[in-house]
Design a protein around this motif. Structure first.
Motif, PDB file in Angstrom:
ATOM      1  N   MET A  51       0.841  -1.203   0.000  1.00 29.23           N
ATOM      2  CA  MET A  51       0.000   0.000   0.000  1.00 29.23           C
ATOM      3  C   MET A  51       0.873   1.250   0.000  1.00 29.23           C
ATOM      4  O   MET A  51       1.694   1.462   0.894  1.00 29.23           O
ATOM      5  CB  MET A  51      -0.917   0.024   1.221  1.00 29.23           C
ATOM      6  CG  MET A  51      -1.843   1.230   1.233  1.00 29.23           C
ATOM      7  SD  MET A  51      -2.854   1.300   2.714  1.00 29.23           S
ATOM      8  CE  MET A  51      -3.787   2.804   2.362  1.00 29.23           C
ATOM      9  N   ASP A  55      -2.309   5.827  -1.386  1.00 24.58           N
ATOM     10  CA  ASP A  55      -3.422   4.933  -1.690  1.00 24.58           C
ATOM     11  C   ASP A  55      -4.540   5.046  -0.658  1.00 24.58           C
ATOM     12  O   ASP A  55      -5.031   4.050  -0.120  1.00 24.58           O
ATOM     13  CB  ASP A  55      -2.936   3.486  -1.745  1.00 24.58           C
ATOM     14  CG  ASP A  55      -2.031   3.199  -2.921  1.00 24.58           C
ATOM     15  OD1 ASP A  55      -1.983   4.025  -3.852  1.00 24.58           O
ATOM     16  OD2 ASP A  55      -1.372   2.139  -2.908  1.00 24.58           O
ATOM     17  N   THR A 238      -9.976 -10.772   1.224  1.00 30.18           N
ATOM     18  CA  THR A 238      -9.873  -9.800   2.309  1.00 30.18           C
ATOM     19  C   THR A 238     -11.002  -9.982   3.316  1.00 30.18           C
ATOM     20  O   THR A 238     -10.793  -9.896   4.535  1.00 30.18           O
ATOM     21  CB  THR A 238      -9.890  -8.370   1.734  1.00 30.18           C
ATOM     22  OG1 THR A 238      -8.891  -8.266   0.715  1.00 30.18           O
ATOM     23  CG2 THR A 238      -9.626  -7.334   2.802  1.00 30.18           C
ATOM     24  N   ALA A 267      -3.950  -8.102   0.313  1.00 32.87           N
ATOM     25  CA  ALA A 267      -4.234  -6.864  -0.415  1.00 32.87           C
ATOM     26  C   ALA A 267      -3.242  -5.801   0.053  1.00 32.87           C
ATOM     27  O   ALA A 267      -2.883  -5.762   1.240  1.00 32.87           O
ATOM     28  CB  ALA A 267      -5.666  -6.413  -0.146  1.00 32.87           C
ATOM     29  N   VAL A 268      -2.770  -4.939  -0.855  1.00 32.92           N
ATOM     30  CA  VAL A 268      -3.242  -4.717  -2.210  1.00 32.92           C
ATOM     31  C   VAL A 268      -2.243  -5.239  -3.249  1.00 32.92           C
ATOM     32  O   VAL A 268      -2.095  -4.666  -4.321  1.00 32.92           O
ATOM     33  CB  VAL A 268      -3.502  -3.216  -2.434  1.00 32.92           C
ATOM     34  CG1 VAL A 268      -4.640  -2.734  -1.543  1.00 32.92           C
ATOM     35  CG2 VAL A 268      -2.253  -2.357  -2.090  1.00 32.92           C
ATOM     36  N   ILE A 272      -3.920  -7.932  -9.450  1.00 30.68           N
ATOM     37  CA  ILE A 272      -4.926  -6.875  -9.287  1.00 30.68           C
ATOM     38  C   ILE A 272      -6.263  -7.415  -9.774  1.00 30.68           C
ATOM     39  O   ILE A 272      -6.512  -7.526 -10.980  1.00 30.68           O
ATOM     40  CB  ILE A 272      -4.512  -5.599 -10.039  1.00 30.68           C
ATOM     41  CG1 ILE A 272      -3.206  -5.063  -9.443  1.00 30.68           C
ATOM     42  CG2 ILE A 272      -5.615  -4.539  -9.949  1.00 30.68           C
ATOM     43  CD1 ILE A 272      -2.637  -3.859 -10.166  1.00 30.68           C
ATOM     44  N   TYR A 294      -7.783  -1.861  -8.765  1.00 32.16           N
ATOM     45  CA  TYR A 294      -6.844  -1.563  -7.683  1.00 32.16           C
ATOM     46  C   TYR A 294      -7.542  -0.777  -6.571  1.00 32.16           C
ATOM     47  O   TYR A 294      -7.349  -1.065  -5.379  1.00 32.16           O
ATOM     48  CB  TYR A 294      -5.653  -0.776  -8.224  1.00 32.16           C
ATOM     49  CG  TYR A 294      -4.562  -0.540  -7.211  1.00 32.16           C
ATOM     50  CD1 TYR A 294      -3.598  -1.514  -6.955  1.00 32.16           C
ATOM     51  CD2 TYR A 294      -4.492   0.655  -6.497  1.00 32.16           C
ATOM     52  CE1 TYR A 294      -2.598  -1.305  -6.013  1.00 32.16           C
ATOM     53  CE2 TYR A 294      -3.494   0.872  -5.553  1.00 32.16           C
ATOM     54  CZ  TYR A 294      -2.548  -0.109  -5.318  1.00 32.16           C
ATOM     55  OH  TYR A 294      -1.570   0.095  -4.381  1.00 32.16           O
ATOM     56  N   LEU A 297      -9.403  -3.010  -4.286  1.00 35.66           N
ATOM     57  CA  LEU A 297      -8.542  -3.687  -3.309  1.00 35.66           C
ATOM     58  C   LEU A 297      -8.309  -2.799  -2.097  1.00 35.66           C
ATOM     59  O   LEU A 297      -8.336  -3.254  -0.949  1.00 35.66           O
ATOM     60  CB  LEU A 297      -7.200  -4.047  -3.953  1.00 35.66           C
ATOM     61  CG  LEU A 297      -7.166  -5.205  -4.951  1.00 35.66           C
ATOM     62  CD1 LEU A 297      -5.801  -5.276  -5.631  1.00 35.66           C
ATOM     63  CD2 LEU A 297      -7.474  -6.526  -4.261  1.00 35.66           C
ATOM     64  N   VAL A 298      -8.093  -1.509  -2.359  1.00 35.91           N
ATOM     65  CA  VAL A 298      -7.879  -0.551  -1.281  1.00 35.91           C
ATOM     66  C   VAL A 298      -9.139  -0.426  -0.425  1.00 35.91           C
ATOM     67  O   VAL A 298      -9.080  -0.481   0.813  1.00 35.91           O
ATOM     68  CB  VAL A 298      -7.471   0.824  -1.845  1.00 35.91           C
ATOM     69  CG1 VAL A 298      -7.455   1.885  -0.748  1.00 35.91           C
ATOM     70  CG2 VAL A 298      -6.109   0.739  -2.533  1.00 35.91           C
TER      71      VAL A 298
END
Length: 524
Positions: A51, A55, A238, A267-268, A272, A294, A297-298
């Motif tokens: 990360m 982000d 996650t 993650a992340v 992706i 992406y 994922l955040v």
């Protein structure tokens, strides 16, 4: 008898009162012991993989940026409002060195797990095939609880010390502590009571439960273990890790122990893959498919943070739980992303794999109710190995002894005092006598130091320098090595002294057979 009690009424009242007092004192003593036990805080270390500093919707600079507007992380915002942001928190440029420093308190130059690990006894192919440098036999096997394993660092790991002090220790997510076929491939070997989905690999085969998290290919090293109950389900990795972590915290409550939760998300990191719960809104903003995925994922990572915070509140644990939020290296920007390469962490230069700020500067937040003033910011710098002595201090673990020398410094004093001058005289060190693979700004074998506002980078291949004033030039746009040789020499001397002190490894030039010179130019 009746006459006796009547005759000695005052004496009886005294004896009765004394008995009550004694019982009360005894009860208070017991209560104090119990309270002391209960007052030891639960600790959640929330570590995100790859990360970047940008982000998030939480700005870690003196202003918001377009990236802060792109990402949606309301729970990071919530955590920041309840705790302290650190604007200059550092890790290493790649994952395994950071994770070993975190678990041992050692700088990477000392523990020698300087690149990412996977296969036992094996250097990475990009190192064995390098045309110009021969790389040292670094500790490719990672951490070892035993002293006898070759190419490994033997250390007393953080969770082992916490476990011995009475903590219930939980690992959930990415481990990446030891190579395959070594003990520490299983986090329980280094002190975790519970291991959820951790093994030797540093990336998931898939984030999708429908794809069994990468386990359909039995020969792949990337399949995430231990989550078979979710195989075939429509669930994101996650989310599954978070549910299992909450179940483990319930177990700690049953056992009436304070807990240490190492919530270490995959993650992340690549691959992706889009989390469909959030994807469409990012596509609707005009982001390309890769960057939209992406962003999901955040956001999924952020939901996990929120779920854990909600759990702590629901169980009435939040006032006695410390949360530390951190990333293991800078955000990926050299490949696999949408848009222009090396720009995904701007204003920072470069990204993962680089010694430029984009590769090592991380988003960090600490919430400690009753100690850390809410909604505060700290501009002092610190580095990943500092977490080791700090967490032990938070857990009230005293008088511990370790087989390893600890480089990290306890940053608890910084949590109550934001004086940016506190750390200016402390040097931070990075050392990477390795090859990562891709190319870009700041990527390659290097040694580096930050001291005050200045940062010196020394590249092994060409024995060349970059010098930046980070306070004035956060984007590392102006190399002052030529114009300020005095500062280069000053920092090179300090960096060399440290590398020699820890017996740091260096590559060898294939053309001459000579070891790469130290930053000060010496070869011995």
């Amino acid at each position: 008898m009746k006459k006796f009690f009547s005759k000695h009424k005052s004496l009886n009242l005294f004896i009765l009162g004394l008995g009550i007092l004694c019982f009360s004192c005894q009860d208070k003593t017991i209560g104090k012991k119990k309270d002391k036990q209960d007052q030891r805080p639960n600790i959640v270390l929330f570590l995100v993989d790859d990360m970047g500093w940008q982000d998030t919707s939480v700005p870690f600079w003196d202003k918001k940026t377009p990236f802060n507007e792109r990402y949606h992380t309301p729970n990071m915002e919530r955590l920041a409002s309840q705790g302290m942001k650190f604007t200059q928190a550092y890790a290493t440029p790649v994952c395994s060195p950071t994770r070993v420093s975190l678990m041992t308190g050692m700088n990477a130059a000392r523990h020698r797990v300087t690149n990412w690990t996977l296969y036992k006894d094996a250097l990475q192919p990009m190192e064995t095939n390098h045309k110009e440098l021969t790389f040292p036999r670094w500790n490719v096997n990672g951490i070892s609880p035993d002293a006898g394993l070759d190419l490994a660092v033997h250390a007393d790991a953080l969770p082992e010390l916490l476990k011995n002090a009475g903590y219930f220790t939980i690992h959930s997510g990415k481990a990446h502590f030891g190579a395959r076929e070594t003990a520490a491939a299983d986090p329980r070997a280094i002190g975790f009571d519970v291991n959820i989905a951790g093994h030797a690999a540093g990336a998931p085969g898939s984030y999708y439960g429908e794809e069994n998290f990468g386990n359909k290919d039995k020969n792949s090293p990337w399949g995430v273990p231990g989550l078979e109950k979710y195989h075939g389900e429509d669930i994101f990795l996650t989310e599954a890790l978070t549910r299992e972590a909450i179940t483990a915290m319930d177990q700690a409550l049953v056992e009436e122990k304070p807990f240490f939760l190492y919530m270490s998300h995959y993650a992340v990191h690549v691959p992706i893959m889009g989390d469909d719960r959030y994807l469409q809104k990012y596509l609707d903003t005009g982001l390309d498919s890769t960057e939209a995925k992406y962003a999901t994922l955040v956001e999924g990572m952020d939901k996990s943070l929120g779920d854990i915070m909600d759990y702590l509140k629901e169980k009435k644990l939040e006032e006695n739980t410390i949360i530390l939020f951190m990333s293991d290296n800078g955000g990926l920007s050299v490949h696999a992303r949408g848009g222009e390469l090396h720009t995904h962490n701007k204003p920072l230069s470069s990204g993962k794999g680089s010694i430029h700020e984009g590769g090592i500067r991380e988003p960090m937040i600490v919430k400690w109710p009753g100690v850390v003033k809410p909604n505060t910011t700290n501009d002092n710098y610190l580095i990943i190995e500092d977490f080791y002595p700090t967490i032990l201090e938070m857990a009230q673990v005293e008088g511990y002894k370790t087989v390893q020398k600890i480089d990290g410094q306890n940053f608890v004093p910084l949590l109550t005092n934001n004086n940016p001058g506190q750390t200016k005289e402390r040097p931070l060190f990075w050392h990477y006598p390795n090859e990562w693979g891709p190319s870009g700004p700041g990527i390659g074998a290097f040694s580096a130091i930050r001291l005050g506002d200045w940062k010196l980078l020394y590249y092994h291949l060409n024995e060349s320098y970059e010098l930046f004033n980070i306070k004035e030039d956060i984007g590392e746009t102006t190399n002052q090595a030529q114009s300020n040789p005095e500062k280069v020499n000053e920092l090179a001397q300090v960096l060399t002294a440290y590398l020699k002190e820890v017996d740091a490894q260096l590559p060898v030039h294939k053309s001459t057979g000579e070891m790469v010179a130290y930053p000060d130019g010496s070869r011995k």
